[in-house]
Design a protein around this motif. Structure first.
Motif, short mmCIF file in Angstrom:
data_model
loop_
_atom_site.label_atom_id
_atom_site.label_comp_id
_atom_site.label_asym_id
_atom_site.label_seq_id
_atom_site.Cartn_x
_atom_site.Cartn_y
_atom_site.Cartn_z
N GLU A 298 -5.55 1.58 1.98
CA GLU A 298 -5.29 0.50 2.96
C GLU A 298 -5.61 0.97 4.37
O GLU A 298 -6.23 0.27 5.15
CB GLU A 298 -3.83 0.06 2.85
N GLU A 299 -5.16 2.19 4.68
CA GLU A 299 -5.32 2.71 6.04
C GLU A 299 -6.79 2.99 6.38
O GLU A 299 -7.14 3.21 7.53
CB GLU A 299 -4.48 3.99 6.22
N ASP B 13 5.77 3.09 6.84
CA ASP B 13 4.39 2.62 6.59
C ASP B 13 3.72 3.52 5.56
O ASP B 13 3.06 4.46 5.90
CB ASP B 13 3.60 2.62 7.90
N ASN B 14 3.85 3.27 4.28
CA ASN B 14 4.47 2.11 3.73
C ASN B 14 5.19 2.48 2.42
O ASN B 14 5.05 1.81 1.41
CB ASN B 14 3.43 1.01 3.49
N HIS C 263 0.84 -1.20 0.00
CA HIS C 263 0.00 0.00 0.00
C HIS C 263 0.87 1.24 0.00
O HIS C 263 1.91 1.29 0.67
CB HIS C 263 -1.01 0.00 1.15
N ASP D 103 4.79 -4.73 3.73
CA ASP D 103 4.29 -3.62 4.54
C ASP D 103 5.19 -3.40 5.75
O ASP D 103 5.33 -4.29 6.60
CB ASP D 103 2.84 -3.95 4.99
N MET D 104 5.78 -2.23 5.83
CA MET D 104 6.68 -1.84 6.91
C MET D 104 7.95 -2.71 6.93
O MET D 104 8.15 -3.54 7.81
CB MET D 104 5.95 -1.87 8.26
ZN ZN Z 1 0.84 -0.17 6.44
#
Ligand code: ZN
Ligand code: BES
Length: 402
Positions: free
Chosen positions: A282-283, A250-251, A238, A310-311
Protein backbone atom coordinates in the motif's frame (compact mmCIF):
# COMPACT_ATOMS: atom_id res chain seq x y z
CA UNK A 1 -17.68 13.23 -9.00
CA UNK A 2 -14.28 13.36 -7.29
CA UNK A 3 -14.04 15.55 -4.23
CA UNK A 4 -10.72 17.00 -3.08
CA UNK A 5 -8.50 14.90 -0.84
CA UNK A 6 -9.54 15.86 2.66
CA UNK A 7 -7.30 15.47 5.65
CA UNK A 8 -8.63 15.46 9.18
CA UNK A 9 -7.05 17.90 11.59
CA UNK A 10 -4.05 16.82 13.54
CA UNK A 11 -4.65 16.45 17.26
CA UNK A 12 -2.22 15.61 20.03
CA UNK A 13 -2.29 12.10 21.44
CA UNK A 14 -4.51 11.68 24.44
CA UNK A 15 -2.42 10.72 27.42
CA UNK A 16 -5.24 8.48 28.66
CA UNK A 17 -4.76 6.05 25.78
CA UNK A 18 -3.97 2.50 26.70
CA UNK A 19 -0.66 2.20 25.00
CA UNK A 20 0.86 -0.86 23.44
CA UNK A 21 4.56 -0.07 23.02
CA UNK A 22 6.60 -1.91 20.42
CA UNK A 23 8.62 -4.59 22.14
CA UNK A 24 12.31 -3.89 22.46
CA UNK A 25 15.05 -5.81 20.66
CA UNK A 26 14.86 -9.49 21.38
CA UNK A 27 11.11 -9.55 22.00
CA UNK A 28 9.23 -12.13 20.00
CA UNK A 29 5.81 -13.70 19.80
CA UNK A 30 7.23 -17.02 20.91
CA UNK A 31 8.71 -15.52 24.07
CA UNK A 32 5.51 -13.77 25.10
CA UNK A 33 3.66 -15.64 27.82
CA UNK A 34 -0.05 -15.68 27.11
CA UNK A 35 -3.07 -17.22 28.74
CA UNK A 36 -5.48 -19.05 26.43
CA UNK A 37 -7.97 -16.19 26.76
CA UNK A 38 -5.37 -13.61 25.70
CA UNK A 39 -4.14 -15.51 22.65
CA UNK A 40 -5.59 -13.99 19.51
CA UNK A 41 -6.86 -10.88 21.31
CA UNK A 42 -6.17 -7.51 19.72
CA UNK A 43 -3.75 -6.75 22.54
CA UNK A 44 -1.82 -10.01 22.23
CA UNK A 45 -1.71 -9.71 18.45
CA UNK A 46 -0.44 -6.13 18.66
CA UNK A 47 2.41 -7.13 20.96
CA UNK A 48 3.35 -10.12 18.83
CA UNK A 49 3.29 -8.35 15.48
CA UNK A 50 5.03 -5.16 16.67
CA UNK A 51 7.89 -7.32 17.95
CA UNK A 52 8.69 -8.31 14.35
CA UNK A 53 9.60 -4.69 13.51
CA UNK A 54 8.57 -2.40 10.60
CA UNK A 55 6.66 -4.39 7.98
CA UNK A 56 8.16 -2.85 4.86
CA UNK A 57 7.00 -4.71 1.75
CA UNK A 58 9.49 -7.46 0.92
CA UNK A 59 11.08 -7.45 4.39
CA UNK A 60 11.33 -10.48 6.69
CA UNK A 61 9.15 -8.74 9.30
CA UNK A 62 6.44 -8.20 6.70
CA UNK A 63 6.38 -11.94 6.00
CA UNK A 64 6.57 -12.89 9.69
CA UNK A 65 3.51 -10.77 10.42
CA UNK A 66 1.60 -12.27 7.50
CA UNK A 67 2.49 -15.85 8.52
CA UNK A 68 1.48 -15.14 12.14
CA UNK A 69 -1.94 -13.80 11.18
CA UNK A 70 -2.42 -16.45 8.50
CA UNK A 71 -2.05 -19.16 11.15
CA UNK A 72 -4.68 -17.42 13.24
CA UNK A 73 -7.15 -17.03 10.38
CA UNK A 74 -6.74 -20.70 9.49
CA UNK A 75 -7.30 -21.72 13.10
CA UNK A 76 -10.59 -19.84 12.91
CA UNK A 77 -11.62 -22.14 10.08
CA UNK A 78 -10.96 -19.85 7.14
CA UNK A 79 -9.21 -20.93 4.00
CA UNK A 80 -6.34 -18.63 3.16
CA UNK A 81 -4.71 -17.70 -0.09
CA UNK A 82 -1.72 -15.55 -0.95
CA UNK A 83 -1.63 -13.52 -4.14
CA UNK A 84 1.84 -12.48 -5.19
CA UNK A 85 2.86 -9.40 -7.16
CA UNK A 86 6.01 -7.32 -7.56
CA UNK A 87 6.64 -4.03 -5.85
CA UNK A 88 9.44 -1.59 -6.61
CA UNK A 89 12.01 -1.26 -3.84
CA UNK A 90 13.86 1.98 -3.33
CA UNK A 91 16.66 2.32 -0.80
CA UNK A 92 18.46 5.47 0.21
CA UNK A 93 22.01 4.29 0.91
CA UNK A 94 22.91 7.58 2.63
CA UNK A 95 22.49 10.89 0.84
CA UNK A 96 23.38 14.47 1.64
CA UNK A 97 24.88 17.73 0.52
CA UNK A 98 28.27 19.30 1.21
CA UNK A 99 28.48 23.04 1.45
CA UNK A 100 31.31 25.23 2.74
CA UNK A 101 33.02 22.32 4.45
CA UNK A 102 29.78 21.24 6.15
CA UNK A 103 28.01 17.94 5.50
CA UNK A 104 24.24 18.22 5.69
CA UNK A 105 22.28 14.98 5.91
CA UNK A 106 19.26 14.57 3.69
CA UNK A 107 16.88 11.96 2.36
CA UNK A 108 16.67 11.03 -1.30
CA UNK A 109 13.12 11.24 -2.56
CA UNK A 110 11.73 7.87 -3.54
CA UNK A 111 12.10 7.58 -7.31
CA UNK A 112 15.02 10.03 -7.49
CA UNK A 113 17.98 9.31 -9.75
CA UNK A 114 21.24 8.65 -7.97
CA UNK A 115 24.36 10.70 -8.63
CA UNK A 116 26.93 13.18 -7.39
CA UNK A 117 26.72 16.70 -8.76
CA UNK A 118 29.03 19.58 -7.87
CA UNK A 119 27.59 22.92 -9.00
CA UNK A 120 26.54 26.38 -7.92
CA UNK A 121 23.44 26.67 -5.82
CA UNK A 122 20.43 28.76 -6.86
CA UNK A 123 17.70 29.70 -4.40
CA UNK A 124 14.41 29.55 -6.25
CA UNK A 125 11.87 31.76 -4.50
CA UNK A 126 8.88 29.83 -3.23
CA UNK A 127 7.97 26.22 -3.79
CA UNK A 128 9.41 25.80 -7.29
CA UNK A 129 6.44 26.44 -9.57
CA UNK A 130 7.03 27.42 -13.23
CA UNK A 131 6.62 31.11 -12.30
CA UNK A 132 9.21 30.83 -9.54
CA UNK A 133 11.86 30.02 -12.18
CA UNK A 134 11.08 33.05 -14.35
CA UNK A 135 14.16 35.25 -14.85
CA UNK A 136 16.46 32.75 -13.13
CA UNK A 137 19.35 30.90 -14.74
CA UNK A 138 19.54 27.48 -13.17
CA UNK A 139 21.06 25.64 -16.14
CA UNK A 140 23.56 23.10 -14.84
CA UNK A 141 23.06 24.34 -11.28
CA UNK A 142 21.42 22.94 -8.17
CA UNK A 143 18.04 24.45 -7.42
CA UNK A 144 16.73 24.85 -3.88
CA UNK A 145 12.97 25.09 -3.28
CA UNK A 146 10.62 24.93 -0.30
CA UNK A 147 8.25 22.09 0.53
CA UNK A 148 4.54 22.73 -0.07
CA UNK A 149 2.17 24.23 -2.68
CA UNK A 150 3.02 21.66 -5.37
CA UNK A 151 3.68 17.92 -5.30
CA UNK A 152 7.28 16.71 -5.10
CA UNK A 153 7.08 15.25 -8.62
CA UNK A 154 5.95 18.62 -9.97
CA UNK A 155 8.85 20.41 -8.26
CA UNK A 156 11.26 17.95 -9.87
CA UNK A 157 9.61 18.38 -13.26
CA UNK A 158 9.92 22.19 -13.10
CA UNK A 159 13.56 22.03 -11.98
CA UNK A 160 14.35 19.68 -14.84
CA UNK A 161 12.43 21.87 -17.35
CA UNK A 162 14.52 24.84 -16.18
CA UNK A 163 17.72 22.87 -16.88
CA UNK A 164 18.82 22.26 -13.27
CA UNK A 165 21.34 19.48 -12.58
CA UNK A 166 19.85 18.63 -9.18
CA UNK A 167 17.15 19.67 -6.75
CA UNK A 168 17.07 20.20 -2.99
CA UNK A 169 13.69 20.47 -1.24
CA UNK A 170 13.76 22.17 2.16
CA UNK A 171 11.25 20.83 4.67
CA UNK A 172 8.92 23.27 6.42
CA UNK A 173 9.69 21.53 9.72
CA UNK A 174 13.04 20.80 11.29
CA UNK A 175 12.85 17.08 10.73
CA UNK A 176 13.67 14.54 8.08
CA UNK A 177 11.35 14.54 5.10
CA UNK A 178 10.74 11.23 3.36
CA UNK A 179 8.85 11.96 0.19
CA UNK A 180 8.05 10.09 -2.96
CA UNK A 181 8.16 11.23 -6.58
CA UNK A 182 5.95 8.44 -7.88
CA UNK A 183 7.51 7.79 -11.27
CA UNK A 184 11.28 7.51 -11.72
CA UNK A 185 12.85 10.98 -11.95
CA UNK A 186 16.02 11.50 -14.01
CA UNK A 187 17.18 14.32 -11.70
CA UNK A 188 18.80 13.67 -8.30
CA UNK A 189 16.35 15.06 -5.71
CA UNK A 190 17.20 15.43 -2.02
CA UNK A 191 15.07 16.62 0.90
CA UNK A 192 16.68 18.38 3.89
CA UNK A 193 15.31 19.53 7.23
CA UNK A 194 14.34 23.19 7.79
CA UNK A 195 17.35 23.65 10.07
CA UNK A 196 19.69 23.24 7.07
CA UNK A 197 18.02 26.07 5.16
CA UNK A 198 20.39 28.85 6.25
CA UNK A 199 23.50 26.87 5.22
CA UNK A 200 22.29 26.65 1.63
CA UNK A 201 23.54 30.09 0.58
CA UNK A 202 22.86 31.31 -2.96
CA UNK A 203 25.91 31.08 -5.26
CA UNK A 204 27.77 28.63 -2.99
CA UNK A 205 29.35 25.68 -4.71
CA UNK A 206 27.82 22.53 -3.30
CA UNK A 207 28.18 18.80 -3.83
CA UNK A 208 24.88 16.99 -3.95
CA UNK A 209 25.33 13.31 -3.25
CA UNK A 210 22.28 11.11 -3.82
CA UNK A 211 23.04 7.42 -3.26
CA UNK A 212 20.14 5.14 -4.06
CA UNK A 213 19.40 1.58 -5.06
CA UNK A 214 16.38 0.61 -7.09
CA UNK A 215 15.03 -2.89 -7.50
CA UNK A 216 11.98 -5.08 -7.11
CA UNK A 217 10.66 -7.30 -4.32
CA UNK A 218 7.90 -9.87 -4.14
CA UNK A 219 4.80 -8.70 -2.29
CA UNK A 220 1.79 -10.71 -1.13
CA UNK A 221 -1.84 -10.03 -0.32
CA UNK A 222 -3.29 -12.45 2.21
CA UNK A 223 -6.91 -13.50 1.60
CA UNK A 224 -9.11 -15.36 4.09
CA UNK A 225 -12.58 -16.70 3.29
CA UNK A 226 -14.83 -19.65 3.88
CA UNK A 227 -14.34 -22.22 1.11
CA UNK A 228 -16.74 -21.67 -1.77
CA UNK A 229 -17.63 -18.05 -0.90
CA UNK A 230 -18.61 -15.64 -3.68
CA UNK A 231 -18.27 -12.51 -1.55
CA UNK A 232 -20.65 -9.56 -1.40
CA UNK A 233 -18.41 -7.68 0.99
CA UNK A 234 -14.65 -7.34 1.19
CA UNK A 235 -13.13 -6.17 4.46
CA UNK A 236 -9.53 -5.10 4.06
CA UNK A 237 -6.57 -3.26 5.52
CA UNK A 238 -2.95 -2.83 4.50
CA UNK A 239 -0.44 -4.64 6.64
CA UNK A 240 2.75 -3.11 5.21
CA UNK A 241 4.39 -0.07 6.77
CA UNK A 242 6.93 2.53 5.65
CA UNK A 243 10.64 2.21 6.30
CA UNK A 244 11.68 3.42 9.75
CA UNK A 245 8.18 3.33 11.27
CA UNK A 246 6.85 0.39 13.33
CA UNK A 247 3.42 1.02 11.78
CA UNK A 248 1.34 0.44 14.92
CA UNK A 249 -1.40 2.84 13.91
CA UNK A 250 -0.49 2.77 10.17
CA UNK A 251 -1.66 0.14 9.78
CA UNK A 252 -1.46 -2.69 12.31
CA UNK A 253 -4.56 -1.06 13.81
CA UNK A 254 -6.65 -1.67 10.69
CA UNK A 255 -5.09 -5.09 10.18
CA UNK A 256 -6.05 -6.27 13.66
CA UNK A 257 -9.53 -4.82 13.29
CA UNK A 258 -9.99 -6.93 10.12
CA UNK A 259 -8.77 -10.05 11.95
CA UNK A 260 -11.13 -9.25 14.84
CA UNK A 261 -14.10 -8.93 12.46
CA UNK A 262 -13.11 -12.25 10.86
CA UNK A 263 -12.96 -13.84 14.32
CA UNK A 264 -16.39 -12.54 15.32
CA UNK A 265 -17.93 -13.51 11.98
CA UNK A 266 -17.14 -17.21 12.50
CA UNK A 267 -20.36 -19.24 12.74
CA UNK A 268 -22.44 -16.30 11.49
CA UNK A 269 -23.92 -15.85 7.98
CA UNK A 270 -21.37 -13.08 7.31
CA UNK A 271 -18.52 -15.59 7.18
CA UNK A 272 -20.03 -17.07 4.01
CA UNK A 273 -20.48 -13.66 2.33
CA UNK A 274 -17.16 -11.99 3.12
CA UNK A 275 -13.56 -11.92 2.02
CA UNK A 276 -10.99 -10.65 4.51
CA UNK A 277 -7.89 -9.23 2.84
CA UNK A 278 -4.60 -7.99 4.29
CA UNK A 279 -3.04 -5.93 1.53
CA UNK A 280 0.67 -5.52 0.87
CA UNK A 281 2.45 -2.73 -1.05
CA UNK A 282 0.00 0.00 0.00
CA UNK A 283 2.75 2.40 1.01
CA UNK A 284 4.37 1.93 -2.40
CA UNK A 285 1.27 3.21 -4.20
CA UNK A 286 -1.77 1.05 -3.28
CA UNK A 287 -0.11 -1.77 -5.22
CA UNK A 288 -1.78 -4.66 -3.38
CA UNK A 289 -5.28 -3.28 -3.87
CA UNK A 290 -4.53 -2.46 -7.52
CA UNK A 291 -3.24 -5.98 -8.07
CA UNK A 292 -6.29 -7.48 -6.34
CA UNK A 293 -8.72 -5.55 -8.55
CA UNK A 294 -6.76 -6.50 -11.66
CA UNK A 295 -6.40 -10.21 -10.89
CA UNK A 296 -9.89 -10.85 -9.46
CA UNK A 297 -12.24 -8.95 -11.83
CA UNK A 298 -15.18 -11.32 -11.43
CA UNK A 299 -15.02 -11.34 -7.65
CA UNK A 300 -14.76 -7.54 -7.64
CA UNK A 301 -17.83 -7.24 -9.89
CA UNK A 302 -19.90 -9.17 -7.32
CA UNK A 303 -19.04 -6.86 -4.41
CA UNK A 304 -21.69 -4.63 -2.87
CA UNK A 305 -19.12 -3.05 -0.65
CA UNK A 306 -15.42 -2.78 0.12
CA UNK A 307 -14.70 -1.67 3.69
CA UNK A 308 -11.16 -0.34 4.15
CA UNK A 309 -9.69 0.18 7.62
CA UNK A 310 -6.63 2.41 7.85
CA UNK A 311 -5.26 4.19 10.92
CA UNK A 312 -7.95 3.36 13.45
CA UNK A 313 -5.90 2.82 16.61
CA UNK A 314 -5.21 6.42 17.70
CA UNK A 315 -7.95 8.98 18.22
CA UNK A 316 -6.56 11.89 16.18
CA UNK A 317 -10.17 12.39 15.08
CA UNK A 318 -13.46 10.63 15.82
CA UNK A 319 -14.01 7.40 13.88
CA UNK A 320 -14.89 8.59 10.38
CA UNK A 321 -16.43 6.50 7.60
CA UNK A 322 -16.09 8.18 4.22
CA UNK A 323 -17.52 6.79 1.02
CA UNK A 324 -20.46 5.71 -1.07
CA UNK A 325 -23.97 6.85 -0.01
CA UNK A 326 -25.30 3.27 0.34
CA UNK A 327 -22.58 2.54 2.89
CA UNK A 328 -22.46 5.87 4.70
CA UNK A 329 -26.22 5.46 5.25
CA UNK A 330 -25.49 2.23 7.15
CA UNK A 331 -22.58 3.73 9.06
CA UNK A 332 -24.51 6.86 10.06
CA UNK A 333 -26.84 4.80 12.23
CA UNK A 334 -23.95 3.58 14.40
CA UNK A 335 -22.93 5.23 17.67
CA UNK A 336 -19.62 7.07 17.59
CA UNK A 337 -19.26 7.04 13.82
CA UNK A 338 -19.06 10.18 11.70
CA UNK A 339 -20.31 9.22 8.25
CA UNK A 340 -19.22 11.39 5.35
CA UNK A 341 -20.36 10.95 1.77
CA UNK A 342 -17.54 11.45 -0.70
CA UNK A 343 -14.20 10.25 -1.93
CA UNK A 344 -10.85 10.34 -0.20
CA UNK A 345 -7.57 9.38 -1.79
CA UNK A 346 -4.56 7.74 -0.21
CA UNK A 347 -5.59 4.21 0.73
CA UNK A 348 -6.66 0.80 -0.59
CA UNK A 349 -10.32 1.57 -1.22
CA UNK A 350 -9.33 3.79 -4.17
CA UNK A 351 -8.72 1.04 -6.80
CA UNK A 352 -12.04 -0.59 -5.79
CA UNK A 353 -13.86 2.73 -6.08
CA UNK A 354 -12.28 3.24 -9.50
CA UNK A 355 -13.55 -0.23 -10.49
CA UNK A 356 -17.10 0.82 -9.58
CA UNK A 357 -17.37 -0.90 -6.16
CA UNK A 358 -19.09 1.10 -3.40
CA UNK A 359 -16.38 1.71 -0.80
CA UNK A 360 -16.26 2.86 2.82
CA UNK A 361 -13.00 4.13 4.30
CA UNK A 362 -12.79 3.94 8.12
CA UNK A 363 -10.08 6.04 9.79
CA UNK A 364 -9.42 8.16 12.87
CA UNK A 365 -7.41 11.00 11.32
CA UNK A 366 -3.70 11.60 11.14
CA UNK A 367 -1.80 11.29 14.40
CA UNK A 368 1.49 13.05 15.04
CA UNK A 369 3.51 9.84 14.58
CA UNK A 370 2.23 9.20 11.06
CA UNK A 371 5.10 7.62 9.06
CA UNK A 372 7.48 8.36 11.94
CA UNK A 373 9.58 6.10 14.21
CA UNK A 374 7.12 7.03 16.97
CA UNK A 375 4.28 5.11 15.30
CA UNK A 376 4.55 2.36 17.90
CA UNK A 377 1.35 2.69 19.86
CA UNK A 378 -2.25 1.70 19.28
CA UNK A 379 -5.25 1.54 21.55
CA UNK A 380 -6.89 -1.91 21.43
CA UNK A 381 -10.22 -0.40 22.53
CA UNK A 382 -10.24 1.88 19.47
CA UNK A 383 -9.36 -1.06 17.23
CA UNK A 384 -12.18 -3.02 18.81
CA UNK A 385 -14.58 -0.09 18.36
CA UNK A 386 -13.68 0.05 14.67
CA UNK A 387 -14.28 -3.70 14.36
CA UNK A 388 -17.72 -3.19 15.98
CA UNK A 389 -18.67 -0.57 13.38
CA UNK A 390 -17.23 -2.58 10.49
CA UNK A 391 -19.04 -5.72 11.60
CA UNK A 392 -22.33 -3.82 11.86
CA UNK A 393 -21.99 -2.33 8.36
CA UNK A 394 -20.95 -5.68 6.88
CA UNK A 395 -23.87 -7.47 8.54
CA UNK A 396 -26.36 -4.83 7.39
CA UNK A 397 -24.98 -5.08 3.86
CA UNK A 398 -25.20 -8.86 3.72
CA UNK A 399 -28.24 -9.35 5.93
CA UNK A 400 -31.68 -10.67 4.96
CA UNK A 401 -33.11 -8.90 1.93
CA UNK A 402 -29.65 -8.14 0.52
ZN1 ZN B 1 -1.87 3.42 5.92
N1 BES C 1 -2.50 5.27 6.13
C1 BES C 1 -2.24 6.21 5.09
C2 BES C 1 -3.52 6.86 4.58
C3 BES C 1 -4.29 7.60 5.65
C4 BES C 1 -4.00 8.92 5.90
C5 BES C 1 -5.29 6.98 6.38
C6 BES C 1 -4.70 9.60 6.87
C7 BES C 1 -5.99 7.67 7.36
C8 BES C 1 -5.70 8.98 7.61
C9 BES C 1 -1.55 5.50 3.94
O1 BES C 1 -0.78 4.42 4.35
C10 BES C 1 -0.65 6.50 3.22
O2 BES C 1 0.33 6.94 3.76
N2 BES C 1 -1.05 6.87 2.01
C11 BES C 1 -0.33 7.82 1.22
C12 BES C 1 -0.56 7.59 -0.24
C13 BES C 1 -0.16 6.21 -0.74
C14 BES C 1 -0.53 6.08 -2.21
C15 BES C 1 1.32 5.95 -0.53
C16 BES C 1 -0.83 9.25 1.54
O3 BES C 1 -1.97 9.42 1.98
O4 BES C 1 -0.05 10.18 1.33
Amino acid sequence: MPTPHRRPTLRPLLSALLLIPAAGAGGSAAQTTQTAAEAGSIEANARAVLAFGPRVTGSPANEQARAFLETQLRALGYQTQRQTFTSPRFDDLGSGVQVAGQSLAGAALQGSAGGTVTAALVRVPGAGTAEDYRGLNVTGKIAVVKRGVTAFAEKARQARAAGAAGLIIVNTEDRELRGTLGDPEPLPVLAVRAGHDAALRPGATVTLNVRVRQGEVLAQNLLAFRAGTAPTVLIGAHMDSVQGAPGANDNLSGTLAVVDVARRAVNTPLSARAYFVLFDGEEDGLLGARDFVKTNPELVRGLKGMLNLDMVGVNAAPLTATGHPTLTALARALPGVTAVEGRESGSDHVPFDQAGVPTLFFHRGIDRNYHQPGDMILDPALVRGTADATLAVAQALTGPGN
